[in-house]
Design a protein around this motif. Structure first.
Motif, PDB file in Angstrom:
ATOM      1  N   TRP A   1     -14.517  -5.981  -1.816  1.00 25.62           N
ATOM      2  CA  TRP A   1     -13.469  -6.314  -0.864  1.00 25.62           C
ATOM      3  C   TRP A   1     -13.578  -5.371   0.332  1.00 25.62           C
ATOM      4  N   ILE A   2     -13.290  -5.886   1.515  1.00 29.71           N
ATOM      5  CA  ILE A   2     -13.279  -5.034   2.710  1.00 29.71           C
ATOM      6  C   ILE A   2     -11.985  -5.262   3.484  1.00 29.71           C
ATOM      7  N   VAL A   3     -11.610  -4.278   4.290  1.00 29.47           N
ATOM      8  CA  VAL A   3     -10.400  -4.374   5.114  1.00 29.47           C
ATOM      9  C   VAL A   3     -10.758  -5.040   6.445  1.00 29.47           C
ATOM     10  N   MET A   4     -10.011  -6.087   6.799  1.00 28.78           N
ATOM     11  CA  MET A   4     -10.193  -6.747   8.088  1.00 28.78           C
ATOM     12  C   MET A   4      -8.834  -6.975   8.742  1.00 28.78           C
ATOM     13  N   VAL A   5      -8.864  -7.211  10.040  1.00 30.81           N
ATOM     14  CA  VAL A   5      -7.635  -7.484  10.785  1.00 30.81           C
ATOM     15  C   VAL A   5      -7.794  -8.772  11.577  1.00 30.81           C
ATOM     16  N   GLU A   6      -6.696  -9.479  11.738  1.00 32.52           N
ATOM     17  CA  GLU A   6      -6.688 -10.628  12.641  1.00 32.52           C
ATOM     18  C   GLU A   6      -6.312 -10.122  14.028  1.00 32.52           C
TER      19      GLU A   6
ATOM     20  N   PHE B   1      -5.315  -1.383  -4.818  1.00 34.01           N
ATOM     21  CA  PHE B   1      -5.978  -1.001  -3.566  1.00 34.01           C
ATOM     22  C   PHE B   1      -4.905  -0.530  -2.580  1.00 34.01           C
ATOM     23  N   PRO B   2      -5.229   0.423  -1.709  1.00 32.94           N
ATOM     24  CA  PRO B   2      -4.234   0.895  -0.725  1.00 32.94           C
ATOM     25  C   PRO B   2      -3.702  -0.263   0.117  1.00 32.94           C
ATOM     26  N   ALA B   3      -2.412  -0.257   0.367  1.00 38.12           N
ATOM     27  CA  ALA B   3      -1.798  -1.321   1.164  1.00 38.12           C
ATOM     28  C   ALA B   3      -2.245  -1.228   2.619  1.00 38.12           C
ATOM     29  N   VAL B   4      -2.407  -2.384   3.256  1.00 37.96           N
ATOM     30  CA  VAL B   4      -2.722  -2.448   4.688  1.00 37.96           C
ATOM     31  C   VAL B   4      -1.744  -3.402   5.356  1.00 37.96           C
ATOM     32  N   VAL B   5      -1.313  -3.040   6.555  1.00 38.15           N
ATOM     33  CA  VAL B   5      -0.350  -3.843   7.317  1.00 38.15           C
ATOM     34  C   VAL B   5      -0.790  -3.877   8.775  1.00 38.15           C
ATOM     35  N   GLY B   6      -0.878  -5.056   9.359  1.00 34.95           N
ATOM     36  CA  GLY B   6      -1.321  -5.178  10.742  1.00 34.95           C
ATOM     37  C   GLY B   6      -0.325  -4.581  11.725  1.00 34.95           C
ATOM     38  N   SER B   7      -0.844  -3.816  12.691  1.00 38.98           N
ATOM     39  CA  SER B   7      -0.009  -3.259  13.754  1.00 38.98           C
ATOM     40  C   SER B   7      -0.896  -2.977  14.958  1.00 38.98           C
ATOM     41  N   ASP B   8      -0.304  -2.485  16.034  1.00 40.23           N
ATOM     42  CA  ASP B   8      -1.033  -2.204  17.273  1.00 40.23           C
ATOM     43  C   ASP B   8      -1.700  -3.491  17.785  1.00 40.23           C
ATOM     44  N   ASP B   9      -3.046  -3.538  17.841  1.00 45.15           N
ATOM     45  CA  ASP B   9      -3.743  -4.723  18.343  1.00 45.15           C
ATOM     46  C   ASP B   9      -4.001  -5.768  17.261  1.00 45.15           C
ATOM     47  N   ALA B  10      -3.513  -5.547  16.063  1.00 46.05           N
ATOM     48  CA  ALA B  10      -3.785  -6.452  14.946  1.00 46.05           C
ATOM     49  C   ALA B  10      -2.554  -7.279  14.594  1.00 46.05           C
TER      50      ALA B  10
END
Length: 224
Positions: free
Chosen positions: A89-94, A171-180
């Motif tokens: 699994w990899i971390v990606m942003v929209e 897995f560590p939580a990720v949340v979109g912010s800034d430009d994502a």
């Protein structure tokens, strides 16, 4: 051969106001020697105008959607983890600009290393910080960014960190912010698997500038 001249209006308004674009509209008035000296990939200046060193685009003159004349150096963070079944699994942003799903990343600020920029952008766009992670930085590479022109282009440094094996739900939580617009862990055993997962889970596609970079990286099996 294209002779199109274009610079997006946002570059000359919002970009200049926010500091991510050169205010100078005439590249022949720029002192090119310092920019050429610090460039990650060498480029020529002909008759005072920078020349994209790697491709001809659909925009011959102007900056298209990019802010800086010549090379803009970026860094991208590729954080991966393997679940208990052996899947990667990899971390990606929209991206908020509608260009699709990408690795977290952005411009390298003055006085900052590419790795420092990648770690900063990862935190800003996903909230993820991984102190002590074994980061590796690849050599700079040209990226075929759809926002580029023959006179403004992107070069990036891919920085990778592997978090090892763990339970997917931990897995560590990720949340979109800034430009994502949003951030997520994306299944990525191979590039084809990544495409299918993005389309099925998010109705998404890969940011054009990151296609080749992801294809090359995901062609190598994850080593736990």
């Amino acid at each position: 051969m294209s002779h199109r001249t274009y610079t997006h209006p946002d570059v000359l308004s919002v970009g200049v106001a926010q500091g991510w674009a050169d205010p100078e509209t005439d590249p022949t008035k720029i002192d090119w020697a310092p920019r050429q000296a610090r460039a990650a990939i060498a480029f020529q200046v002909i008759d005072g105008r920078p020349v994209n060193p790697c491709e001809r685009t659909a925009t011959r003159y102007g900056r298209n959607e990019l802010g800086h004349w010549g090379e803009a150096l970026a860094a991208d963070a590729l954080v991966s983890a393997t679940d208990r079944t052996g899947r990667r699994w990899i971390v990606m942003v929209e991206r908020a600009d509608g260009h699709g799903w990408a690795l977290p990343g952005g411009h390298v600020d003055p006085g900052e290393t590419a790795l420092e920029a990648a770690v900063r952008e990862l935190a800003e766009e996903t909230g993820l910080t991984i102190p002590g992670a074994p980061w590796q930085a690849a050599p700079p590479r040209y990226v075929p960014d759809p926002r580029a022109s023959d006179e403004a282009w992107m070069v990036t440094v891919l920085c990778t960190a592997r978090l090892g094996v763990g339970d997917r739900e931990r897995f560590p939580a990720v949340v979109g912010s800034d430009d994502a617009r949003q951030a997520a862990w994306v299944l990525a055993d191979t590039y084809e698997v990544l495409l299918g997962y993005l389309a099925g889970a998010h109705g998404g596609r890969v940011f054009a500038a990151h296609v080749d970079m992801l294809k090359r990286h995901l062609a190598t099996p994850e080593v736990a």
